[in-house]
Design an enzyme around this catalytic site. Structure first.
Site, short mmCIF file in Angstrom:
data_model
loop_
_atom_site.label_atom_id
_atom_site.label_comp_id
_atom_site.label_asym_id
_atom_site.label_seq_id
_atom_site.Cartn_x
_atom_site.Cartn_y
_atom_site.Cartn_z
N LYS B 70 -84.65 18.72 50.47
CA LYS B 70 -84.46 18.04 49.18
C LYS B 70 -85.13 18.86 48.08
O LYS B 70 -86.22 19.43 48.31
CB LYS B 70 -85.07 16.64 49.27
CG LYS B 70 -84.87 15.73 48.08
CD LYS B 70 -85.46 14.34 48.41
CE LYS B 70 -85.27 13.37 47.25
NZ LYS B 70 -85.88 12.06 47.53
N SER B 145 -82.60 8.44 46.59
CA SER B 145 -82.48 9.67 45.85
C SER B 145 -82.26 10.89 46.74
O SER B 145 -81.93 11.96 46.23
CB SER B 145 -83.74 9.89 45.02
OG SER B 145 -84.88 9.99 45.84
N SER B 169 -85.45 5.82 49.46
CA SER B 169 -84.77 7.10 49.25
C SER B 169 -84.48 7.94 50.48
O SER B 169 -83.78 8.94 50.37
CB SER B 169 -85.54 7.94 48.23
OG SER B 169 -85.48 7.30 46.98
#
Lengths: 486, 475
Positions: B70, B145, B169
């Site tokens: 990420k 996210s 997330s």
């Protein structure tokens, strides 16, 4: 008699001289770094993802200071974020302590009255801004070497009633800090910063003003910054008091503001108006677990801390040293430790003797660097004291030996022998010499017998000469008298 | 068969037996990315040097396999943006602890994945670099996210991924993309070098194809870190071993199915079916009713957690984003997107004088009530299960003009997030018409990742919801 009472509280910031910074492992030495921004890392630069980890030593030393001030040490305290924006504050917040500081309460006693401590807490310092011109353009440069250095903030109650009392208070505080070995506390460098908060109010009819309650305090106060000596603090307070009196007499309340000190003009000047306190949106820093300590840790810190000036003051009083000598010795904590060692390993007489040498012969040298160890060992000092007690050195010889010993820490007996200073105090030996001198100086001997005591000096001189200066003049004189039947 | 569709466990076994080579693996993975990344917008940046690094790492435990990360993990040599224009072009001068440990174990960073900018969201739509498409159904969002991370796994554009969770997330995009997502206990995995969002909540963790895969990666990244003062205190369990212990006699609490929002939805049906599976496997499943206040044996409604999370997180965000002034790195504040600005403003407000007590302090107090509630429930149960998300992945555009979108979507996972508990999402249902999955959220007490992995593994092996598990069973 002044119609107004001076009401001053002090805020003092002290940079701790821990090896590393408050929340990271960077070197903590901002004043001696060779280049700007050389002692930095992601944490003290506020880079994305960087996290603070608290410096245990800094916490320990803050507790030390609390002990020395007689504060209550909090068994539960935490770090909070103080949010505001300034280019020297890389994270956009300063990690400090808000409502649960490490230490509360305490006091410092001065000859002009006690000054109570409100609190002592721990926080991090900011970077340093430099306003200059580069290639014709006005710029502000930031050096982060100082960013996140551990900073202790000491806040007093508004107990200070004069510039002089402020000066005495600060001197005492400075001395305590130096003795605790937690900071250089150097005003010029900036490792100790002083901010008086000043206001005045009409004096009470009785004249004396003690502790004021919240409601009794004046409704304004003026903060003065950038003062770098205790003397200037005193002057700034006196200047402000005059300025406030003038304003009040003219019917205006002095505006609440921050002022700077101009040391060339000896006056303060306005810097920033502060009508209301800033909103720092304090909240507990989620990155740092709370500091929870127990009684045994607090006691351990107390046990392991360096001896306080008050203890040495007591020692000097017991050694019957006068105030001036004591105060001179108190300047340097190393002198105290040195004399304490002598007393413990020898006796009061030796300690007193050496103390007087330290002050009157080779006093605490300004050349000695703060971090340097005391140059002479207590063992050698005791040896020298013994030599003197045994009458083996004249007073001038003692001075000579002390000076050389103080700088080189050589064994005093070695020095005395090398320079042929050892006095002969053995009566038998001197007897012989005296006999010889009297035989060769019959006229002088007759003069002394007839009452001309001045001639004794000449005869003693002859004995000294004959013994290459080694004879103990006091004993020589006694023996001359004896041999002359006086 | 395309090697990029293998699980981590299979790849390592095959590499060891020399049945496949790293170069073949990378060739297939790159091909997938070449073909689909432009459309799906999963990777923001790619490491062109990955194959070379893989060769160097081939003898290490993770064997040089390609991992997607990420874009909020700082990686030296690879741009790190947190999907925000403020950090566009930012080349970090230091590396996060997690990716350092990943590399030390032999994992290769294949590239950085898209996310909601600053992790502010549950859709990946707030990314400053465009949204990501759900590989299961491109009309739908991947969640967020860590949307890019979950999508990279779902699309087989990597073998496994690293994401992070503040409230949902990891678990929610895993649910929406049909992958496994493991959110460790807060403090289990170091946050050093991960762009801070909610400092008291952020938990980095693995997103992968199977429970075993996530258990493996967890072992290499978990554990105390001297650069993160909030880590440590517990011994790291060997989850790969623990998962084999089975669930006979495990006490499982079934929660949230009586919430009004879930009545009559496929989520409700999926959960009840999951409860049956657990019963058949020998666990004891009990229904835990909702309550509006703390009551023994009942679970506090997740509705309050929305308020708690909104206020606490935004307060921390408003402080954590203060450092992005463009002076030392990155671009200045004018580059912040709308959602970031909204959160900064709200966070500043709820911390300000006169309001902090009413909002921030109050939220933290209610937070303690959730922790209290869980303490009670975990004395009765080993794990609690619930739906991860109130429904299937939503379509693109769902989060627009809906500032509370994230908080509402994450409602069911917020209580465990704000309490710092570990949780795992495993696929538990499937709609053949849309090709989308639903996710089962399994949570346990602090430091008990072993229990959630046991429960997750047992469920995954006993059912056919996970396509990679199905694939492995065939082999």
């Amino acid at each position: 008699m002044s119609m107004y009472t001076t009401i001053v509280g002090m805020e003092i910031h002290v940079e701790l001289r821990t090896k590393s910074k408050m929340f990271c492992g960077c070197v903590n030495d901002p004043f001696h770094a060779k280049k700007p921004n050389s002692y930095t890392c992601p944490v003290c630069l506020g880079m994305p993802g960087a996290l603070p980890v608290a410096n245990k030593k800094a916490i320990e030393w803050t507790i030390r200071l609390g002990h020395a001030l007689g504060s209550t040490i909090s068994m539960f305290s935490k770090f909070d974020r103080k949010n505001y924006f300034y280019p020297d504050l890389p994270k956009g917040y300063q990690i400090s302590q808000y409502d649960q500081p490490l230490c509360r309460g305490g006091k410092i006693t001065t000859t002009l009255g006690d000054v109570r401590i409100h609190r002592v807490h721990l926080e991090e310092d900011t970077g340093k801004l430099l306003h200059t011109t580069v290639k014709g353009k006005k710029v502000s440069l930031i050096d982060f070497n100082r960013s996140s250095v551990p900073l202790v903030e000491i806040v007093t109650e508004p107990d200070i009633r004069s510039g002089e009392q402020a000066k005495l208070f600060l001197k005492k505080l400075h001395q305590i800090i130096r003795y605790l070995e937690i900071s250089d506390a150097n005003m010029e460098e900036g490792s100790m910063r002083l901010e008086p908060n000043i206001s005045i109010k009409p004096a009470a009819s009785s004249g004396a003003v003690g502790i004021l309650s919240e409601e009794e305090l004046p409704q304004y106060k003026v903060e003065v910054k950038n003062i770098n000596s205790f003397n200037f603090v005193k002057k700034a307070i006196e200047y402000e008091v005059k300025r406030h009196i003038a304003l009040l007499e003219a019917g205006t309340i002095p505006p609440q503001e921050t002022r700077g000190w101009n040391e060339d003009k000896n006056e303060t000047f306005s810097q920033r108006r502060k009508e209301t306190a800033d909103d720092y949106r304090y909240f507990p820093d989620p990155d740092i677990p709370p500091v929870e300590i127990d009684e045994s840790y607090i006691e351990e810190v107390k046990k392991n801390m360096p001896t306080l000036p008050s203890v040495y003051r007591q020692l000097y009083s017991e050694l019957k040293l006068d105030t001036a000598t004591a105060e001179t010795l108190l300047i340097d904590p190393r002198a105290g430790r040195f004399l304490k060692d002598i007393r413990e390993n020898s006796n009061d007489e030796a300690a007193r003797r050496v103390a007087l040498w330290v002050v009157n012969v080779a006093s605490i040298s300004d050349d000695l660097q703060d971090d340097a160890p005391w140059p002479v060992s207590w063992q050698n000092a005791v040896k020298l004291s013994n030599l003197v007690a045994e009458n083996k050195l004249s007073s001038s010889a003692t001075k000579e030996v002390w000076l050389e010993m103080f700088n080189s820490n050589t064994d005093p007996e070695e020095i005395a022998e090398k320079n042929n200073l050892l006095q002969v105090s053995d009566s038998a030996e001197i007897e012989k010499i005296v006999a010889g001198v009297l035989a060769e100086n019959s006229k002088a001997a007759e003069d002394v017998k007839n009452g001309e005591m001045k001639a004794i000096g000449f005869l003693v001189g002859q004995v000294m000469k004959a013994s290459q200066g080694k004879a103990n003049p006091g004993i020589a004189q006694q023996l001359i008298k004896k041999q002359l039947g006086l | 068969m395309k090697l990029n569709t293998l699980t981590l466990q299979s790849v390592l076994a095959l590499l060891k037996k020399k049945k496949i080579s790293l170069s073949e693996l990378y060739r297939d993975t790159r091909a997938e990315i070449e073909e689909k990344n432009k459309t799906f917008n999963i990777f923001l940046s790619l490491n062109q040097n990955a194959e070379h690094e893989a060769e160097d790492y081939s003898l290490l435990p993770l064997g040089g396999i390609p991992v997607s990360v990420k874009d909020n993990f700082l990686t030296i040599g690879i741009q790190t943006t947190a999907s925000s224009n403020v950090l566009k072009g930012f080349m970090p001068p230091f590396e996060s602890t997690v990716t350092t440990r990943l590399k030390a174990a032999g994992g290769v960073i294949l590239g950085k994945t898209n996310m909601d900018a600053w992790a502010h969201g549950s859709s990946t739509e707030t990314s400053d670099f465009g949204s990501t498409k759900n590989p299961r159904n491109p009309d739908h969002l991947p969640g967020g996210s860590s949307g890019g991370s979950a999508a990279s796994v779902a699309a087989d554009m990597c073998i496994i991924s690293l994401g992070s969770e503040t409230a949902g997330s990891i678990r929610q995009p895993s649910a929406w993309c049909g992958t496994v997502g493991l959110k460790p206990t807060y403090g289990r995995v170091s946050r050093y070098g991960v762009v801070a969002m909610g400092s008291s909540l952020d938990s980095p963790g693995p997103i992968g194809k199977t429970v075993t895969d996530c258990a493996m990666l967890f072992g290499f990244i978990a554990g105390s870190d001297r650069y993160d003062g909030t880590t440590g205190g517990a011994i790291v369990p060997d989850l790969v071993k623990e998962k084999e212990k089975g669930i006979k006699g495990m006490r499982i609490g079934l929660t949230y199915v009586d919430h009004e929002k879930l009545q009559g939805t496929p989520v409700d049906a999926a959960l009840r079916k999951a409860a049956e599976v657990y019963e058949q496997l020998g666990a004891h499943v009990s229904f835990v009713p909702l309550s509006q206040a703390i009551e023994k044996g009942k679970i506090l409604t997740p509705d309050y957690a929305i308020g708690v999370y909104t206020v606490v997180q935004r307060g921390e965000v408003s402080s954590n984003l203060a450092r992005y002034d463009g002076i030392r790195y990155g671009h200045d504040r004018s580059s912040f997107g709308a959602e970031a600005k909204r959160r900064i403003m709200l966070g500043t407000f709820t911390l300000s004088k006169g309001y902090a007590d009413k909002y921030y302090v109050r939220a933290q107090q209610v937070r303690s009530l959730y922790i209290q509630n869980y303490r009670d429930l975990f004395s009765q149960f080993d794990v609690l299960i619930a739906p991860t998300s109130p429904g299937y992945a939503l379509k693109h555009g769902a989060s627009k003009d809906n500032p509370m979108f994230g908080e509402l979507e994450d409602m069911l996972v917020e209580p465990s997030s704000i309490s710092g508990l570990p949780g795992i999402n495993v696929p538990c249902y499937y709609d053949p018409q849309t090709n989308l999955s639903l996710g089962l959220n399994i949570i346990a007490d602090h430091w008990r990742e072993d229990l959630i992995v046991r429960a997750g593994y047992a469920f995954e092996q006993a059912t056919d919801w996970n396509p990679w598990v199905r694939q492995e069973k065939k082999v």
